[in-house]
Write a protein that holds these residues in place. Structure first.
Motif, PDB file in Angstrom:
ATOM      1  N   ASP A 399     -68.647  67.595   1.991  1.00  0.00           N
ATOM      2  CA  ASP A 399     -68.747  68.674   0.997  1.00  0.00           C
ATOM      3  C   ASP A 399     -69.589  68.131  -0.158  1.00  0.00           C
ATOM      4  O   ASP A 399     -69.184  67.189  -0.848  1.00  0.00           O
ATOM      5  CB  ASP A 399     -67.335  69.063   0.510  1.00  0.00           C
ATOM      6  CG  ASP A 399     -67.356  70.348  -0.301  1.00  0.00           C
ATOM      7  OD1 ASP A 399     -66.859  71.365   0.191  1.00  0.00           O
ATOM      8  OD2 ASP A 399     -67.870  70.330  -1.435  1.00  0.00           O
ATOM      9  N   GLU A 400     -70.774  68.727  -0.326  1.00  0.00           N
ATOM     10  CA  GLU A 400     -71.714  68.150  -1.306  1.00  0.00           C
ATOM     11  C   GLU A 400     -72.586  69.246  -1.908  1.00  0.00           C
ATOM     12  O   GLU A 400     -72.978  70.196  -1.220  1.00  0.00           O
ATOM     13  CB  GLU A 400     -72.595  67.115  -0.603  1.00  0.00           C
ATOM     14  CG  GLU A 400     -73.443  66.271  -1.511  1.00  0.00           C
ATOM     15  CD  GLU A 400     -72.627  65.405  -2.443  1.00  0.00           C
ATOM     16  OE1 GLU A 400     -72.463  65.821  -3.609  1.00  0.00           O
ATOM     17  OE2 GLU A 400     -72.143  64.336  -2.029  1.00  0.00           O
ATOM     18  N   SER A 401     -72.894  69.116  -3.182  1.00  0.00           N
ATOM     19  CA  SER A 401     -73.785  70.062  -3.843  1.00  0.00           C
ATOM     20  C   SER A 401     -75.238  69.686  -3.567  1.00  0.00           C
ATOM     21  O   SER A 401     -75.618  68.515  -3.623  1.00  0.00           O
ATOM     22  CB  SER A 401     -73.537  70.060  -5.353  1.00  0.00           C
ATOM     23  OG  SER A 401     -74.582  70.765  -6.019  1.00  0.00           O
ATOM     24  N   LEU A 402     -76.062  70.707  -3.297  1.00  0.00           N
ATOM     25  CA  LEU A 402     -77.491  70.437  -3.128  1.00  0.00           C
ATOM     26  C   LEU A 402     -78.099  69.886  -4.410  1.00  0.00           C
ATOM     27  O   LEU A 402     -79.069  69.125  -4.377  1.00  0.00           O
ATOM     28  CB  LEU A 402     -78.230  71.713  -2.708  1.00  0.00           C
ATOM     29  CG  LEU A 402     -77.876  72.297  -1.330  1.00  0.00           C
ATOM     30  CD1 LEU A 402     -78.773  73.498  -1.018  1.00  0.00           C
ATOM     31  CD2 LEU A 402     -77.995  71.256  -0.232  1.00  0.00           C
ATOM     32  N   TYR A 403     -77.529  70.274  -5.554  1.00  0.00           N
ATOM     33  CA  TYR A 403     -78.039  69.746  -6.827  1.00  0.00           C
ATOM     34  C   TYR A 403     -77.852  68.227  -6.919  1.00  0.00           C
ATOM     35  O   TYR A 403     -78.626  67.544  -7.584  1.00  0.00           O
ATOM     36  CB  TYR A 403     -77.324  70.411  -8.004  1.00  0.00           C
ATOM     37  CG  TYR A 403     -77.733  71.843  -8.248  1.00  0.00           C
ATOM     38  CD1 TYR A 403     -79.065  72.188  -8.464  1.00  0.00           C
ATOM     39  CD2 TYR A 403     -76.791  72.862  -8.252  1.00  0.00           C
ATOM     40  CE1 TYR A 403     -79.448  73.493  -8.678  1.00  0.00           C
ATOM     41  CE2 TYR A 403     -77.161  74.185  -8.469  1.00  0.00           C
ATOM     42  CZ  TYR A 403     -78.491  74.495  -8.683  1.00  0.00           C
ATOM     43  OH  TYR A 403     -78.872  75.792  -8.898  1.00  0.00           O
ATOM     44  N   ASP A 404     -76.808  67.718  -6.227  1.00  0.00           N
ATOM     45  CA  ASP A 404     -76.565  66.275  -6.227  1.00  0.00           C
ATOM     46  C   ASP A 404     -77.290  65.588  -5.060  1.00  0.00           C
ATOM     47  O   ASP A 404     -78.031  64.622  -5.256  1.00  0.00           O
ATOM     48  CB  ASP A 404     -75.061  65.990  -6.136  1.00  0.00           C
ATOM     49  CG  ASP A 404     -74.316  66.488  -7.368  1.00  0.00           C
ATOM     50  OD1 ASP A 404     -74.913  66.477  -8.464  1.00  0.00           O
ATOM     51  OD2 ASP A 404     -73.151  66.901  -7.224  1.00  0.00           O
ATOM     52  N   ALA A 405     -77.052  66.101  -3.838  1.00  0.00           N
ATOM     53  CA  ALA A 405     -77.628  65.451  -2.655  1.00  0.00           C
ATOM     54  C   ALA A 405     -79.161  65.433  -2.703  1.00  0.00           C
ATOM     55  O   ALA A 405     -79.786  64.464  -2.255  1.00  0.00           O
ATOM     56  CB  ALA A 405     -77.166  66.170  -1.393  1.00  0.00           C
TER      57      ALA A 405
END
Length: 448
Positions: A399-405
């Protein structure tokens, strides 16, 4: 391989049936016609043997009728016989007129215009039908291979009552396959316009190498954050989420876009990130179902900042934006992510200790406001220690945000890229796809 007679026949048939429909319009009526046709050989393999094969020839036509500020649309398959298909399309024209009579006015109707004409026909070098089996299974001898081979001609065409004409025909193939070792599997694909035996053999050799690594002891990894390498196919799975409203101008205006903060310049992505809608990949025609023609390349994200969203003419009219040839769904049709500087030979060394993921699946937004995506690892995914693959992992949820990844956590993109063609065959063989590099990401979040 020369251009298929099927394509020539379809072109003549489309013109004849389109003339019949467009000459039958009345009063202020305007119409656009879209043709979808294919001649495809399908061969399904199981345990490196042919399980099923069939040849499909099909033609379908869609009609959009405008009149008195109203719009109706229908579609149907055609028989390939001009007289019968003209009669069927005229019957559908009547049905559309009946529907217009009871529909309310469409406040965002985009009046049909003449957006010009285009004519593109691409010939491929496909395997002869009687050579397919030996060419596919030969290099796979000794493997438990299952998969689907599809090859042939695909046609998209458009005409409207304002004089617009577009034609796109291409010859392509794909081999979407898995290699099995008991319950463990590796997934691969090989696609293009020219079948190259050496490339197919190299593709299989890479998959065999990954499958051999699956024999190592199974690793159990606890939930947490790990340095993670996403192979190009896994990156294609991840950025494919951008087609789910992230890059849609309509979704942004309605507050539904996961990239709202990016569009509003409240957030940004990594400066390494450059994404373009690139029709130069040859995966799909530039014209949409209204016959509007996109620029050959449309920069979407440049150095981590949004250059433009995908804007359809309907969204343009509703929200006062400038259309850029997007289709009605406002999703990328030929997404192209620029490579970086990490060479393939250095991937494991730069990963060090962490996870190597070949494929992802079951992706969905878990929190669209923060562009957070959840999904599962799939097929050849490994635990790596000190630059060495230790063994395959049990499936994990992430579970990861595209803004972070694709933001601060993005360490590097690879120099090598891979094309991930659309392999959907629902109703008809799809066009489009993406080209992506691999990505090294820090502290990728695994939850289960």
């Amino acid at each position: 391989m020369s251009q298929s007679p099927f394509v020539t026949t379809v072109r003549q048939h489309f013109d004849a049936v389109a003339d019949c429909v467009l000459q039958s319009l009345q009063g202020d009526e305007a119409a656009t016609l879209n043709l979808n046709a294919e001649e495809t050989l399908f061969v399904r393999f199981n345990n490196n043997r042919v399980r099923q094969n069939t040849n499909v020839e099909q033609i379908a036509m869609g009609l959009q009728l405008q009149g008195a500020g109203r719009t109706a649309a229908m579609s149907r398959t055609l028989s390939g016989k001009v007289e019968a298909d003209c009669a069927a399309m005229l019957q559908m024209l009547t049905q559309c007129r009946d529907e217009l009579a009871v529909l309310p006015p469409d406040p965002h109707q985009v009046p049909l215009e003449n957006h010009g004409s285009s004519d593109e026909t691409f010939s491929g070098q496909l395997l002869a039908p009687d050579a397919v089996v030996d060419a596919v299974v030969g290099p796979a001898q000794g493997c438990d291979m299952a998969g689907l081979y599809a090859a042939g001609s695909i046609v998209r065409a458009n005409r409207n009552s304002k004089g617009q004409r577009h034609w796109f025909a291409t010859q392509t193939f794909f081999m979407d396959y898995s290699l099995y070792n008991g319950s463990r599997a590796v997934k691969g694909s090989y696609a293009g316009t020219h079948w190259e035996p050496a490339q197919w053999a190299a593709n299989l050799a890479h998959s065999k190498h990954l499958l051999a690594l699956m024999d190592k002891p199974l690793q159990t990894v606890k939930p947490g954050q790990y340095r993670t390498y996403l192979a190009p196919r896994a990156v294609a799975d991840l950025v494919g989420m951008m087609g789910w409203n992230a890059l849609s101008a309509s979704a942004w205006k309605q507050g539904r876009s996961p990239f709202k903060k990016l569009a509003d310049k409240e957030s940004r992505l990594s400066t390494q990130l450059h994404i373009t809608e690139n029709f130069g990949l040859g995966l799909t025609p530039r014209f949409n179902t209204l016959g509007e023609v996109s620029a050959p390349a449309v920069p979407l994200i440049t150095a981590g900042e949004l250059s433009t969203l995908l804007i359809s003419s309907r969204t343009s009219k509703e929200f006062g934006l400038v259309a850029n040839g997007a289709n009605e769904s406002e999703g990328p049709r030929a997404l192209d992510m620029a490579p970086g500087s990490l060479e393939e030979k250095d991937v494991l060394r730069q990963l060090g200790t962490g996870l190597y993921l070949s494929n992802l699946h079951y992706l969905n937004w878990s929190d669209p406001v923060s562009a957070r995506v959840t999904g599962m690892t799939r097929y050849a995914c490994f635990w790596v220690e000190n630059g060495e693959i230790v063994g395959p992992i049990k499936d994990m949820r992430w579970d990861e945000s595209l803004y972070d990844a694709l933001g601060d956590k993005l360490l590097a993109l690879t120099t090598h890229t891979a094309i991930d063609p659309a392999v959907d065959t629902y109703y008809h063989r799809a066009l489009g796809g993406s080209r992506t590099p691999g990505a090294l990401i820090d502290n990728f979040t695994f939850t289960l």
